[in-house]
Design an enzyme around this catalytic site. Structure first.
Site, short mmCIF file in Angstrom:
data_model
loop_
_atom_site.label_atom_id
_atom_site.label_comp_id
_atom_site.label_asym_id
_atom_site.label_seq_id
_atom_site.Cartn_x
_atom_site.Cartn_y
_atom_site.Cartn_z
N SER A 44 0.83 -1.20 0.00
CA SER A 44 0.00 0.00 0.00
C SER A 44 0.87 1.25 0.00
CB SER A 44 -0.87 -0.02 1.26
OG SER A 44 -1.38 1.27 1.52
N TYR A 58 -1.57 -0.27 10.58
CA TYR A 58 -1.81 -0.91 9.28
C TYR A 58 -0.60 -0.76 8.36
CZ TYR A 58 -3.42 -1.46 4.51
OH TYR A 58 -3.52 -1.86 3.20
N LYS A 77 2.31 -3.60 6.71
CA LYS A 77 2.69 -3.73 5.29
C LYS A 77 4.21 -3.62 5.14
CE LYS A 77 -1.21 -4.72 3.75
NZ LYS A 77 -1.50 -5.87 2.88
#
Lengths: 377, 377
Positions: free
Chosen positions: A145, A169, A173
């Site tokens: 992302s 989050y 990643k």
């Protein structure tokens, strides 16, 4: 001439918004046998049924038995955190590669339930890689992302930007990219991985039969706008967070990419992982360095930024709905401009994102108006 | 006056070199009920038997039944990767806190089997934190390492140095610190964690009954020197990697800390996690910020560097063995000087590492000569 046996490719999270469109694009090529594993956490088995229907309808009249098989996704219901569930998928014929999409993905939620994010996004990824290795499967396309860049020092953002995620989050990643890079470095003759850093995937399949169906009130702008246009959230006025950013109209700028363009990027990444190139392929023959690990990260974006206000206007044009909105203060954690530098993916993967903003909004609106309740609860 | 019930504290990897000395120090306080979980991967149940023996022998004549119980470690045989194994430990009376030592720890090996390192060090830590939360246990002392600093820009190294691990092993430690910090930030009223960044723990318990027993040829200098002194590796000359570093004698400098001093640091960290302070405690009443997550990292080092050559000389004095060594080229990945700035742990935890190099080498030599084959295969 007999057909080559199909490469088996597993899409984790295959029933989700992004996963199901990747599955569809793979089915339509008739070059892979597509498997999916999904736990229906934020996704619907119905999406996979429709992908199979669309791909089957697209078969030519003289389709072979193998062609027919390639249009059908083999769907496993299971959770990546369960070793048993994942091993079931690998128990059959060898899997050639994995497109690892399954993850929890809400930035705000990730700071509320960080352990779940680490368990699902990191713990389950480590286990998946172990199971792949145990079964001789060493090819992965990983769903990363743009959040790995945090607040980027340079926009448009090149892949060389130091990774500095600013949310749980985002950190999950970054950790998975780090793990993949380490694994590829340790086993340069086995492992190959491509990490695709998504900017803002949006839109829906042109048929209007597949699209995004977030549970609860959408956290992302476009699905929120399309649900407002069909009459939802009447008592909850649309909010624009800040109009004093250093952007053309003062609202935040994001790089929206049509979900079908994004999905096609995965097809290119799969091909780039293999040593074979399709005739006429624009993929560079040597995307990996000769020495060292075969790991590479690419931005998947259009390379063009759109402000919040321009998205509202585009959805007004597509849906005819006259949005009322309220401008309120900036939201903590929002970055003014997240626009991709798409040059590397274009050069090395031959990746392009030709679908325009209007098409994206029209496709989204078709899906939303044909399926006001999404895949149906 | 009836005694307070004992706080139950779990030491993961309790049968290993560091874990068993922590267990012993805890048993000797008679203030905790100590549990251990260990999979005997690089460790020996015999270490826990001896810790219990030493602590039991140290009981006063008028020891209560609770005192006697506090001198016995409750040992579970199990692997942290197995949820069932870990849940067994938490199934009994509530566990107050966890000292999480268990990990794979060899820098070189970590680049050979990175997935094992990520699974054991990161995956199992995430699962442990989940199981702790499910059982209402929110206190952790975490075993980190000076390797999180990579090549430090400033020596002695303060905790504020940006983390930049240069090995898979180091990256697993950085990831776990990141995860702990995120979890503490999300739940400031529940979670508390202290990460202890070990420099070079060495030496053995003064009794000569407990010490380090690495499997195979030792990867660390001191255990290698002590095994050479008892006659091992005769055909494999001692190698010194580089004598052209910018250090006083040109060989690498490390900060060796006596294992008993290191173990006592964990006792202070446990006390610092709680709101209670023992009478006369030197621990600062507010080590955590008033706002935000209750996570803190401390160096555990002596704050004094020793070169390779000075360690060889110290072990010669302790063992009487006249070491022959060969100076060869630098080893990839070695950093010239890793010396801790120990000021923060001294100020906030009242931590001190008073045991000197000579004592460390004498204790090591006592252990090695009393137990030429370690705990016995």
């Amino acid at each position: 001439m007999p057909q080559q046996p199909l490469k088996r490719v597993l899409v984790t999270g295959g029933a989700g918004y992004i996963g199901s469109h990747i599955v569809l694009i793979l089915l339509l090529t008739r070059q892979y046998k597509v498997l999916s594993i999904d736990n229906s956490h934020n996704s619907f088995p119905e999406a996979l049924k429709r992908a199979t229907e669309i791909a089957t309808e697209a078969l030519p009249a003289d389709a072979t038995e193998q062609d027919r098989d390639s249009a059908v996704v083999e769907a496993f219901s299971g959770d990546l955190r369960s070793r048993e569930n994942v091993e079931k998928v690998f128990a059959g014929s060898p899997v050639w590669g994995v497109i690892h999409v399954a993850a929890l993905k809400a930035v705000g939620e990730s700071s509320e339930i960080p352990l779940d994010y680490y368990a699902v996004n990191v713990g389950a990824t480590i286990q998946l890689l172990q199971i792949m290795a145990e079964h001789g499967c060493y090819n992965m396309v990983y769903s990363s992302s743009a959040t790995v860049y945090g607040t980027p020092p340079v926009v448009p953002i090149p892949e060389t930007t130091p990774l500095k995620a600013e949310s749980v989050y985002g950190r999950t990643k970054v950790m998975c990219e780090t793990i993949l890079s380490d694994v590829c470095t340790s086993y340069p003759d086995k492992w190959r991985a491509i990490s695709l850093r998504y900017f803002n995937p949006a839109g829906a399949h042109t048929s209007g039969r597949m699209g995004e169906d977030p549970r609860g009130k959408p956290g992302n702008l476009l699905p929120l706008l399309s649900q407002i246009a069909i009459g939802k959230f009447k008592d909850d006025p649309l909010k624009v967070f800040g109009n004093d950013y250093p952007t053309p109209d003062g609202t935040c700028v994001r790089d929206y990419i049509h979900i079908l363009d994004l999905a096609r990027g995965h097809l290119l990444a799969l091909e780039a992982l293999s040593d074979e190139r399709a005739p006429g392929s624009k993929i560079s023959p040597d995307i990996f360095p000769k020495q060292g690990g075969k790991f590479k990260a690419y931005n998947l974006g259009k390379g063009r930024g759109q402000s919040v206000l321009s998205m509202i206007e585009a959805m007004r044009k597509a849906s005819g709905f006259n949005y009322q909105y309220e401008i309120i203060g900036r939201r903590v954690g929002d970055v003014p401009d997240l626009t991709a530098d798409p040059a590397l993916a274009r050069k090395e993967l031959g990746f392009d994102a030709p679908l325009e903003l209007d098409t994206m909004c029209e496709d989204l609106w078709r899906w939303q108006s044909m399926n006001p309740d999404g895949y149906g609860q």
